[in-house]
Design a protein around this motif. Structure first.
Motif, PDB file in Angstrom:
ATOM      1  N   SER A  95       0.852  -1.183   0.000  1.00  0.00           N
ATOM      2  CA  SER A  95       0.000   0.000   0.000  1.00  0.00           C
ATOM      3  C   SER A  95       0.891   1.236   0.000  1.00  0.00           C
ATOM      4  O   SER A  95       2.063   1.169   0.394  1.00  0.00           O
ATOM      5  CB  SER A  95      -0.891  -0.002   1.250  1.00  0.00           C
ATOM      6  OG  SER A  95      -1.482   1.264   1.489  1.00  0.00           O
ATOM      7  N   HIS A 104      -3.619   1.448   3.725  1.00  0.00           N
ATOM      8  CA  HIS A 104      -4.559   0.321   3.697  1.00  0.00           C
ATOM      9  C   HIS A 104      -3.801  -0.879   4.248  1.00  0.00           C
ATOM     10  O   HIS A 104      -2.862  -1.365   3.617  1.00  0.00           O
ATOM     11  CB  HIS A 104      -5.038   0.055   2.276  1.00  0.00           C
ATOM     12  CG  HIS A 104      -5.619   1.263   1.599  1.00  0.00           C
ATOM     13  ND1 HIS A 104      -6.942   1.601   1.694  1.00  0.00           N
ATOM     14  CD2 HIS A 104      -5.039   2.224   0.836  1.00  0.00           C
ATOM     15  CE1 HIS A 104      -7.165   2.715   1.014  1.00  0.00           C
ATOM     16  NE2 HIS A 104      -6.021   3.108   0.481  1.00  0.00           N
ATOM     17  N   ALA A 106      -9.352  -1.343   1.427  1.00  0.00           N
ATOM     18  CA  ALA A 106      -9.794  -1.399   0.034  1.00  0.00           C
ATOM     19  C   ALA A 106      -8.784  -2.215  -0.760  1.00  0.00           C
ATOM     20  O   ALA A 106      -7.565  -2.053  -0.596  1.00  0.00           O
ATOM     21  CB  ALA A 106      -9.893   0.014  -0.531  1.00  0.00           C
ATOM     22  N   GLY A 113      -5.673   1.782  -2.637  1.00  0.00           N
ATOM     23  CA  GLY A 113      -5.957   0.518  -1.983  1.00  0.00           C
ATOM     24  C   GLY A 113      -4.695  -0.303  -1.866  1.00  0.00           C
ATOM     25  O   GLY A 113      -3.589   0.161  -2.183  1.00  0.00           O
TER      26      GLY A 113
END
Length: 324
Positions: free
Chosen positions: A182, A192, A201, A254
């Motif tokens: 991430s 994330h 996500a 995400g």
């Protein structure tokens, strides 16, 4: 086909040029190694195909008519073009027989193929190489259609592909690992992250992606990637290409499970961070599949080279941290 759909024999064209050059039916037939009556029939058949007389038989020596004079240079161009086409077609055939043809997934085309090929070329004279870069599914199609000799892709024992199901010969060239990554937030923590109260996500692979097939198979197992966990992760973006998922991850959209071979530099620089605290990693193979049938000698030589075992080319994978 010509007027009235009469067939055209290419021999007649050569006969026409011989007669135009000599001006004598007997000498032209002799030069073409044809009996004169047959030669005369060829010329008449060509004239019927064109639809006009090409020679003035009342002249001595035999002379071209106005139509014949117009026809001659155009015919010479056509025959020269046909000969050039024949030469080019044979050259293309010879080149194809002497070359290596690969289909490689996008990510391995970017990260692995060039280095591995360099190590092969240090030991084998390969000649011309043709490479197609596409999704895993498309690469499998090219192999199944016998349009390439080799397919380079990621693989996993728990996620057999169509080439495995069809029992295509395969060799493991190296290893890789899918790492959840991430973009970093404040303090360098992942924006994330796995294992937190909030579900991160997810940037996911499409159905055509071999890495997606691996991730789906892993999530279906009784493991930390189990069905309940997978179902709880909201997928916000899907693509075939790991490189595109990397771009989305860099933008903070995400987390994605990306090959270490692709993101090692990003992890070292801090552009991406490990979203799983060293866990949630998926070890994968880098594999080379070959055609089942006998291939060109250079392709067989390459296969023999990668089949040598410990001495086969295996570029080191850098940046892979601890795996779960």
């Amino acid at each position: 086909m010509g007027p009235g759909n009469r067939p055209l024999d290419l021999e007649w064209l050569e006969d026409f040029l011989a007669l135009a050059e000599s001006g004598n039916f007997s000498r032209a037939a002799q030069a073409r190694s044809i009996a004169q009556p047959a030669f005369s029939r060829h010329i008449r058949s060509l004239e019927e195909w064109v639809g006009v007389d090409l020679f003035d038989r009342s002249a001595h020596p035999t002379a071209l008519t106005a139509a014949g004079k117009r026809f001659q240079p155009l015919l010479q161009e056509v025959l020269a073009g046909l000969e050039a086409a024949r030469i080019k077609a044979r050259a293309a055939h010879d080149l194809d027989a002497a070359s290596l043809s690969f289909a490689a997934t996008h990510v391995l085309s970017l990260t692995f193929f060039s280095r591995w090929l360099g190590s092969v070329e240090a030991r084998l004279s390969t000649g011309p190489i043709q490479t197609v870069s596409d999704s895993s599914y498309a690469c499998e199609d090219l192999m199944l259609q016998r349009r390439v000799q080799f397919v380079l892709c990621h693989g996993h024992a728990g996620a057999p592909g169509r080439l495995d199901e069809a029992q295509y010969p395969v060799r493991r060239l190296s290893e890789d690992v899918l790492v959840p990554v991430s973009a970093a937030g404040a303090g360098g923590a992942p924006l994330h992250a796995l294992g937190t109260a909030a579900a991160p996500a997810v940037l996911a692979y499409s159905e055509a992606s071999g890495l997606g097939r691996i991730m789906r198979a892993i999530q279906d197992k009784d493991s930390e990637f189990g069905k309940d966990f997978a179902a709880s992760l909201p997928v916000v973006f899907t693509a075939h290409h790991a490189a595109l998922l990397r771009t989305m991850a860099l933008e903070g959209r995400g987390l994605a499970w990306l090959p270490m071979s692709l993101v090692a530099d990003d992890l070292r620089s801090g552009a991406l961070v490990d979203a799983g605290a060293g866990g949630w990693r998926v070890p994968v193979d880098i594999r080379l599949y070959r055609q089942q049938a006998r291939m060109a000698p250079v392709a067989e030589a390459l296969w023999a080279l990668v089949s040598e075992g410990p001495d086969q080319p295996r570029p080191a994978l850098t940046g892979a941290g601890p795996q779960s």
